[in-house]
Scaffold this active site. Structure first.
Site, PDB file in Angstrom:
ATOM      1  N   SER A  45     -14.677 -28.168  26.604  1.00 42.86           N
ATOM      2  CA  SER A  45     -15.502 -27.779  27.757  1.00 42.86           C
ATOM      3  C   SER A  45     -16.506 -28.885  28.072  1.00 42.86           C
ATOM      4  O   SER A  45     -17.106 -28.890  29.142  1.00 42.86           O
ATOM      5  CB  SER A  45     -16.248 -26.470  27.467  1.00 42.86           C
ATOM      6  N   ASP A  83     -12.427 -29.466  19.169  1.00 34.86           N
ATOM      7  CA  ASP A  83     -11.234 -29.159  19.970  1.00 34.86           C
ATOM      8  C   ASP A  83     -10.269 -30.330  20.025  1.00 34.86           C
ATOM      9  O   ASP A  83     -10.683 -31.486  20.195  1.00 34.86           O
ATOM     10  CB  ASP A  83     -11.659 -28.859  21.421  1.00 34.86           C
ATOM     11  N   LYS A 113      -9.579 -27.205  16.510  1.00 34.58           N
ATOM     12  CA  LYS A 113      -9.122 -26.022  17.241  1.00 34.58           C
ATOM     13  C   LYS A 113      -8.068 -26.452  18.245  1.00 34.58           C
ATOM     14  O   LYS A 113      -8.200 -27.518  18.860  1.00 34.58           O
ATOM     15  CB  LYS A 113     -10.277 -25.334  17.971  1.00 34.58           C
ATOM     16  N   GLU A 115      -5.161 -24.739  21.312  1.00 36.32           N
ATOM     17  CA  GLU A 115      -4.842 -23.563  22.122  1.00 36.32           C
ATOM     18  C   GLU A 115      -3.359 -23.228  22.050  1.00 36.32           C
ATOM     19  O   GLU A 115      -2.519 -24.124  21.975  1.00 36.32           O
ATOM     20  CB  GLU A 115      -5.223 -23.841  23.588  1.00 36.32           C
ATOM     21  N   GLU A 182     -10.301 -15.435  23.997  1.00 36.73           N
ATOM     22  CA  GLU A 182     -11.092 -15.676  25.215  1.00 36.73           C
ATOM     23  C   GLU A 182     -10.608 -14.788  26.360  1.00 36.73           C
ATOM     24  O   GLU A 182      -9.412 -14.748  26.671  1.00 36.73           O
ATOM     25  CB  GLU A 182     -10.999 -17.163  25.609  1.00 36.73           C
TER      26      GLU A 182
HETATM   27  O1  KIV Z   1     -14.011 -25.693  24.919  1.00 36.19           O
HETATM   28  C1  KIV Z   1     -14.686 -24.694  24.666  1.00 36.19           C
HETATM   29  O2  KIV Z   1     -15.901 -24.648  24.849  1.00 36.19           O
HETATM   30  C2  KIV Z   1     -13.987 -23.537  24.114  1.00 36.19           C
HETATM   31  C3  KIV Z   1     -14.784 -22.264  24.007  1.00 36.19           C
HETATM   32  C4  KIV Z   1     -14.907 -21.651  25.330  1.00 36.19           C
HETATM   33  C5  KIV Z   1     -14.183 -21.343  23.013  1.00 36.19           C
HETATM   34  O3  KIV Z   1     -12.836 -23.616  23.817  1.00 36.19           O
END
Ligand code: KIV
Length: 280
Positions: A45, A83, A113, A115, A182
């Site tokens: 994000s 991420d 993390k 997806e 989410e």
């Molecule tokens: O990138 C991000 O901030 C996220 C959150 C919304 C979980 O993946």
């Protein structure tokens, strides 16, 4: 004491809720640690809230490493999850392991993390085999925005809800230590949380998840371009910052800043000598 995948798992068992926020820089991460946050996510994000992109798709590995390393330098006890950006793992299991490794080695992350559900289970298993903890992310997965056709609540029909539950179970089986849910109806997130033995972290997924996460610029009211129902505004920093910046500008114009207390002194004698020298 450093939070780990073990301490986060214990939270699920004991019922203590896990608090998470996104973080993208050293100073903010430090404040979050002082506030007692359990874990931070260096989310992709950052493409939107820090870099001004329309969505998360343009974020690169270099962006993630740069911000992750800054966050990691700011904390000692907080668990750092970073991420994996779009196309850093979808391309192959090999790419997934190599790029997850870079986020740990160069980005100072404790876990990564990614997806997706069934389609990334092989990737999750391979990364965890390399001793890198993986957090899954299901429901609304922003890297699939073009495939979804917009930011929508996921898992509302019986089929979609069953599918989400099956994917969560598959991600857990593949080796994920936790999973983000989410934009999922609260009752479905509660069911998934009860069925999984790993902690669920909700964002727009109700209070029954094992933990919660928010994008910090959203919760502080600093980023108002996308407004989601699930965001609670704990502050309106956008207004407060605007006020502070305006006051500064006015002070500069009125020459009330800097004041004497903001300036460095020098002996008058030194200045007088310089002035005399200049006159010669
Ligand atoms: O990138 C991000 O901030 C996220 C959150 C919304 C979980 O993946």
């Amino acid at each position: 004491m450093k939070n780990t995948i073990v301490s986060l798992q214990k939270c699920k068992t004991s019922g203590k809720k896990i608090s998470m926020l996104t973080a993208y820089d050293y100073a903010t991460a430090k404040i979050m640690e002082q506030s007692g946050i359990d874990a931070v996510l260096v989310g992709d994000s950052l493409g939107m809230v820090c870099l001004g992109y329309e969505n998360t798709l343009s974020v690169t590995m270099e962006d993630m490493i740069h911000h992750s390393a800054a966050v990691a330098r700011g904390v000692s006890s907080v668990f750092v999850v970073t991420d994996m950006p779009f196309m850093s793992y979808q391309t192959s299991v090999y790419d997934a392991v190599v790029n997850a490794g870079r986020l740990i080695k160069e980005g100072g992350a404790n876990a990564v993390k990614l997806e997706g559900g069934f389609e990334v289970c092989e990737h999750i298993t391979a990364i965890t085999r390399a001793s890198i903890p993986v957090m899954g992310h299901l429901g609304l997965t922003p890297q699939s925005i073009n495939a979804f056709g917009g930011y929508k609540v996921q898992g509302k029909t019986e089929q979609a809800a069953q599918n989400l539950l099956d994917q969560a179970l598959a991600v857990e089986k593949a080796g994920a230590f936790s999973v983000v849910l989410e934009c999922v109806p609260a009752k479905l997130a509660a069911l998934v949380t009860a069925e999984l033995s790993i902690p669920t972290i909700g964002i727009g997924a109700g209070a029954q998840c094992d933990g919660q996460i928010l994008v910090y610029q959203d919760m502080l009211g600093m980023y108002n371009e996308v407004s989601a129902k699930f965001v609670k505004h704990y502050e309106n920093l956008s207004e407060r910052m605007t006020e502070a910046f305006k006051t500064y500008i006015a002070d500069v114009q009125a020459q009330t800043f800097p004041g004497v207390e903001h300036t460095y002194a020098i002996d008058d004698e030194v200045i007088d000598t310089l002035k005399k020298r200049e006159k010669k």
